[in-house]
Design an enzyme around this catalytic site. Structure first.
Site, PDB file in Angstrom:
ATOM      1  N   LYS A 131     -60.782  83.569 -33.754  1.00 56.50           N
ATOM      2  CA  LYS A 131     -60.408  83.155 -35.107  1.00 56.50           C
ATOM      3  C   LYS A 131     -59.831  81.747 -35.104  1.00 56.50           C
ATOM      4  CE  LYS A 131     -59.505  87.654 -37.246  1.00 56.50           C
ATOM      5  NZ  LYS A 131     -58.468  88.528 -37.791  1.00 56.50           N
ATOM      6  N   LYS A 186     -74.303  92.510 -36.329  1.00 60.69           N
ATOM      7  CA  LYS A 186     -73.485  93.590 -36.867  1.00 60.69           C
ATOM      8  C   LYS A 186     -73.326  93.398 -38.379  1.00 60.69           C
ATOM      9  CE  LYS A 186     -68.687  94.758 -36.568  1.00 60.69           C
ATOM     10  NZ  LYS A 186     -67.414  94.799 -35.883  1.00 60.69           N
ATOM     11  N   LYS A 217     -69.286  91.201 -43.645  1.00 58.60           N
ATOM     12  CA  LYS A 217     -69.192  90.309 -44.800  1.00 58.60           C
ATOM     13  C   LYS A 217     -69.491  88.874 -44.414  1.00 58.60           C
ATOM     14  CE  LYS A 217     -66.010  93.213 -45.042  1.00 58.60           C
ATOM     15  NZ  LYS A 217     -64.740  93.900 -44.958  1.00 58.60           N
TER      16      LYS A 217
HETATM   17  P1  AMP Z   1     -63.601  94.943 -40.879  1.00 58.93           P
HETATM   18  O1  AMP Z   1     -63.425  94.907 -42.355  1.00 58.93           O
HETATM   19  O2  AMP Z   1     -64.763  94.165 -40.383  1.00 58.93           O
HETATM   20  O3  AMP Z   1     -62.317  94.668 -40.160  1.00 58.93           O
HETATM   21  O4  AMP Z   1     -63.958  96.446 -40.515  1.00 58.93           O
HETATM   22  C1  AMP Z   1     -63.170  97.527 -40.878  1.00 58.93           C
HETATM   23  C2  AMP Z   1     -63.564  98.717 -40.033  1.00 58.93           C
HETATM   24  O5  AMP Z   1     -64.954  99.004 -40.148  1.00 58.93           O
HETATM   25  C3  AMP Z   1     -63.289  98.517 -38.547  1.00 58.93           C
HETATM   26  O6  AMP Z   1     -62.769  99.724 -38.027  1.00 58.93           O
HETATM   27  C4  AMP Z   1     -64.638  98.222 -37.947  1.00 58.93           C
HETATM   28  O7  AMP Z   1     -64.739  98.715 -36.640  1.00 58.93           O
HETATM   29  C5  AMP Z   1     -65.593  98.973 -38.866  1.00 58.93           C
HETATM   30  N1  AMP Z   1     -66.843  98.221 -38.981  1.00 58.93           N
HETATM   31  C6  AMP Z   1     -67.008  97.036 -39.596  1.00 58.93           C
HETATM   32  N2  AMP Z   1     -68.292  96.625 -39.522  1.00 58.93           N
HETATM   33  C7  AMP Z   1     -68.955  97.574 -38.821  1.00 58.93           C
HETATM   34  C8  AMP Z   1     -70.330  97.727 -38.405  1.00 58.93           C
HETATM   35  N3  AMP Z   1     -71.262  96.838 -38.715  1.00 58.93           N
HETATM   36  N4  AMP Z   1     -70.644  98.819 -37.694  1.00 58.93           N
HETATM   37  C9  AMP Z   1     -69.713  99.738 -37.393  1.00 58.93           C
HETATM   38  N5  AMP Z   1     -68.420  99.662 -37.755  1.00 58.93           N
HETATM   39  C10 AMP Z   1     -68.034  98.592 -38.471  1.00 58.93           C
END
Ligand code: AMP
Ligand code: TRP
Length: 349
Positions: free
Chosen positions: A115, A194, A197
């Site tokens: 980051k 992956k 957003k």
């Molecule tokens: P984030 O908003 O990216 O921090 O994600 C929130 C939660 O969703 C975290 O626990 C991530 O591990 C899960 N997550 C986010 N994107 C993915 C993805 N593409 N596949 C699986 N889990 C995801």
């Protein structure tokens, strides 16, 4: 049933529209865990402000995320759901834990390094992010923390912070175990990275059936399949991977064969997928629509959640302050309801 249930804690950032990656990778699992564990889930708005953000948007994001979480099944009778900043004990414990956390450990964190490369003005808040995360977990003395693979290092640091604090001030914090999900890493519409957003490749959880149809239509399939008459390879196709999640086993089998024999084109295959996603998520979407009409109800769930969380948080924090030699000279907090204070008595020395 007198056996105390083990406690699960997890947090999620209010960083934009909830997508299928969040739902399949985290939220669905959280809902399942409520069956077996005492579950506490937190919308981590204090973490969200460690990178540049718009204050006016943050309110809405928190509320939108709460709607998505409740609609997905994290109802108030199954778990405690609250917003981090509503429970000031998180920030307080984080400060205490900062004092036993070596600077070098924080500078080594992969997520901090990533980051801070992207951001121009790196704040101390971003560096201390994992300490706040440790505070979130340790405040509830949680046993298990469901997180994605990318959070393993933060969990390891949480354990290390607990060990250091316990060694210095006496056993208080159990070392929590990471509960790394079934490993479902959902790929985005590009079929390569992956779903995220920041990659602009998401399928939003609360999209309408029409929106789903339009969005799924843009998904990348087997790149080697150029023309409708070419046979495809389902194993390299993310649309097929999503069929495995949202379509019936019979349908999956049929699609696999028809793709390999050019019996089905990508357009039709995607239309089927969009329909199945829409069907499966219909109850979530309907509940979300109801909740969006009733933000007062959502705020009430969050308020009640914070009240419940605070009962535990206050107790842990009071113990931590005491062991660290702080607050001992403070008049005891009056038990509610407070006795009427005598008028204008000077403070005892
Ligand atoms: P984030 O908003 O990216 O921090 O994600 C929130 C939660 O969703 C975290 O626990 C991530 O591990 C899960 N997550 C986010 N994107 C993915 C993805 N593409 N596949 C699986 N889990 C995801
Ligand atoms: N850092 C986590 C993430 O980005 C979110 C988080 C904050 C968290 N506090 C937590 C996760 C406590 C588990 C427990 O996904």
């Amino acid at each position: 049933m007198t056996e105390t249930r083990r406690r699960v804690f997890s947090g999620i950032q209010p960083s934009g529209d909830v997508h299928l990656g969040n739902y399949l990778g985290a939220i669905k699992n959280w809902v399942e865990l409520t069956e077996r564990y005492e579950s506490i889930y937190c919308i981590v708005d204090l973490h969200a402000i460690t990178i540049p953000y718009e204050p006016e948007e943050l309110h809405d994001r928190v509320l939108d995320l709460a709607v998505a979480l409740i609609a997905s099944g994290l109802e108030a009778d199954r778990c405690t759901l609250f917003v981090q900043s509503h429970v000031p004990e998180h920030a307080e414990l984080a400060w205490l834990l900062n004092t036993v956390t070596p600077l070098g450990d924080l500078q080594r964190m992969t997520q901090f390094k990533e980051k801070s490369e992207r951001i121009k003005a790196v704040s101390a808040g971003l560096l201390n992010y994992p300490v706040l995360q440790a505070a979130d977990i340790l405040l509830y003395r949680a046993d298990l923390v469901p997180v994605g693979e990318d959070q393993r290092q933060h969990l390891e640091l949480t354990r290390e912070i607990a060990r250091r604090w316990n060694a210095r001030y006496g056993e208080l914090f159990p070392e929590p175990d990471a509960l790394i999900g079934p490993g479902r890493r959902v790929l985005g519409l590009d079929g390569v990275s992956k779903m995220s957003k920041s990659q602009n490749n998401v399928i939003p959880l609360l999209a309408t059936p029409e929106e789903l149809d339009a969005i799924v239509r843009t998904a990348v399939t087997d790149p080697a399949r150029v023309a409708r008459v070419d046979p495809g390879n389902p194993n390299v196709c993310n649309v097929f991977a999503l069929h495995r999640v949202f379509s019936s086993p019979a349908e999956v089998e049929e699609i696999e064969i028809r793709c390999q024999t050019a019996g089905i084109g990508c357009v039709e295959c995607k239309r089927l997928l969009a329909g199945n996603i829409a069907d499966e998520l219909a109850p979530v979407r309907e509940r979300a629509l109801e909740l969006r009409e009733r933000p007062d109800l959502v705020r009430e769930v969050l308020h009640e959640g914070a009240e419940r969380a605070r009962v535990i948080a206050r107790e842990t924090l009071a113990e931590a302050y005491d062991r660290m030699g702080l607050r001992r000279n403070m008049a005891p907090t009056p038990a509610a309801p407070a006795a009427p204070a005598p008028a204008a008595t000077p403070d005892p020395a």
